[in-house]
Design an enzyme around this catalytic site. Structure first.
Site, PDB file in Angstrom:
ATOM      1  N   ALA A  34      57.222  27.716   6.552  1.00  0.00           N
ATOM      2  CA  ALA A  34      58.239  26.678   6.762  1.00  0.00           C
ATOM      3  C   ALA A  34      57.980  25.552   5.758  1.00  0.00           C
ATOM      4  O   ALA A  34      57.856  24.375   6.110  1.00  0.00           O
ATOM      5  CB  ALA A  34      58.227  26.171   8.208  1.00  0.00           C
ATOM      6  N   HIS A  36      57.869  22.743   2.932  1.00  0.00           N
ATOM      7  CA  HIS A  36      58.682  21.573   2.579  1.00  0.00           C
ATOM      8  C   HIS A  36      58.023  20.884   1.391  1.00  0.00           C
ATOM      9  O   HIS A  36      56.979  21.354   0.881  1.00  0.00           O
ATOM     10  CB  HIS A  36      58.835  20.634   3.780  1.00  0.00           C
ATOM     11  CG  HIS A  36      57.538  20.291   4.443  1.00  0.00           C
ATOM     12  ND1 HIS A  36      56.558  19.549   3.833  1.00  0.00           N
ATOM     13  CD2 HIS A  36      57.038  20.623   5.663  1.00  0.00           C
ATOM     14  CE1 HIS A  36      55.532  19.412   4.651  1.00  0.00           C
ATOM     15  NE2 HIS A  36      55.784  20.062   5.767  1.00  0.00           N
ATOM     16  N   HIS A  39      54.201  20.503   1.332  1.00  0.00           N
ATOM     17  CA  HIS A  39      53.424  21.675   0.898  1.00  0.00           C
ATOM     18  C   HIS A  39      53.507  21.841  -0.624  1.00  0.00           C
ATOM     19  O   HIS A  39      52.519  22.167  -1.279  1.00  0.00           O
ATOM     20  CB  HIS A  39      53.988  22.956   1.525  1.00  0.00           C
ATOM     21  CG  HIS A  39      53.875  23.023   3.019  1.00  0.00           C
ATOM     22  ND1 HIS A  39      54.967  23.013   3.848  1.00  0.00           N
ATOM     23  CD2 HIS A  39      52.791  23.102   3.824  1.00  0.00           C
ATOM     24  CE1 HIS A  39      54.567  23.099   5.104  1.00  0.00           C
ATOM     25  NE2 HIS A  39      53.256  23.147   5.120  1.00  0.00           N
TER      26      HIS A  39
END
Ligand code: PAF
EC number: 6.3.2.1
Length: 285
Positions: A34, A36, A39
């Site tokens: 997941a 974003h 990261h």
């Protein structure tokens, strides 16, 4: 550009061996997917200082406190791979579950002391799950450097302690929290907020920086805490699990930032648990 995905430890080790033979510096960015911009900033930091970069994606069941939370955690492998494509990472390691926890797996890594407070109080066992999987990822990737966000400040401390205590030869690099324009810390959990809740969530950071300003001006934590909690409630937050001023090195509670200090918060909004922390400017004794 497609990203090279490996799912088996043996394949990762074979790849790693060629890099080590060539004397290359290997970096790892452990994630639960997941992805974003937070990261991706870790990936950029890794790319800047390492010859080879591995991003790991593994939703680690052992660090969740409830099966519902685990089930709700976003799994977005295809979108994650697309986000990573422009960064030219060397391997995305998405281990099959048996590569991390094979049949009969029976070992847990537990860090004492700093895990007893804050997240540790509200998420019992969480840091054992984190320390265990991160120890495995460090050993499996054989990386020289690992990159973690300061957004999970206590996690960063736990991972550093674990690597030091277990003599894992890896440098743990902490990277600044990446924020939305509103100041909201980027988090995979933000995906679960409605548009209305996202707007409310944006109030958290200004409330925190307001607290930090008052602490830096000499008010004590006890003086500012009631107003900060009231401000969170007025902004639409539900339960505030903790709002604390802590020593940045030991997580001991502080009244005034006479040492490097962090203001840390965990609060519920719209059924989503948000955490954040900021550095508080230090006062002289
Ligand atoms: O911060 C996370 O995403 C996870 O806690 C980590 C470090 C990848 C371990 O599962």
């Amino acid at each position: 550009m497609t990203v090279p995905i490996l799912r088996r430890l043996a394949d990762l080790r074979a790849q790693h061996a060629t890099w080590i033979r060539a004397g290359e510096v290997v970096g790892v960015v452990p994630t639960m997917g997941a992805l974003h911009a937070g990261h991706l900033s870790l990936v950029e930091a890794a790319k800047a200082t390492c010859d080879r970069v591995i991003v790991t994606i593994f939703v680690n069941p052992r660090q969740f406190n409830s099966p519902e939370d685990l089930a709700k955690y976003p799994r977005t492998e295809r979108a994650d791979a697309e986000k990573l494509a422009p960064f030219d990472v060397d391997v995305v390691y998405v281990p099959d579950p048996d590569q991390i926890y094979p049949d009969g797996y029976a070992t847990s890594v537990s860090v004492e002391g700093i895990t007893d407070v804050l997240e540790g109080t509200f998420r019992p066992g969480h840091f054992d799950g984190v320390a265990t999987v991160v120890a495995k990822l460090f050993l499996q990737t054989g990386a020289h450097k690992a990159f973690f966000g300061e957004k999970d400040f206590q996690q960063l401390m736990v991972v550093r302690r674990m690597a030091r205590d277990l003599d894992i030869p890896i440098e743990v690099v902490g990277c600044p929290t990446v924020r939305e324009d509103s100041g909201l810390a980027m988090s995979s959990r933000n995906m679960r907020l409605s548009v209305e809740a996202l707007e409310k969530a944006g109030r958290l950071y200004p409330i925190m920086t307001g607290c930090a300003d008052r602490l830096a001006a000499g008010e004590t934590f006890d003086q500012i805490e009631p107003e900060a909690r009231a401000a969170l409630q007025a902004a639409g937050f539900g339960e505030v699990e903790y709002l604390d001023l802590r020593c940045a090195d030991t997580l001991a509670p502080l009244q005034t930032p006479t040492r490097p200090a962090r203001l840390l918060v965990a609060a519920w909004l719209d059924g989503v648990r948000l955490i954040d922390n900021i550095a508080v400017p230090q006062l002289s004794d």
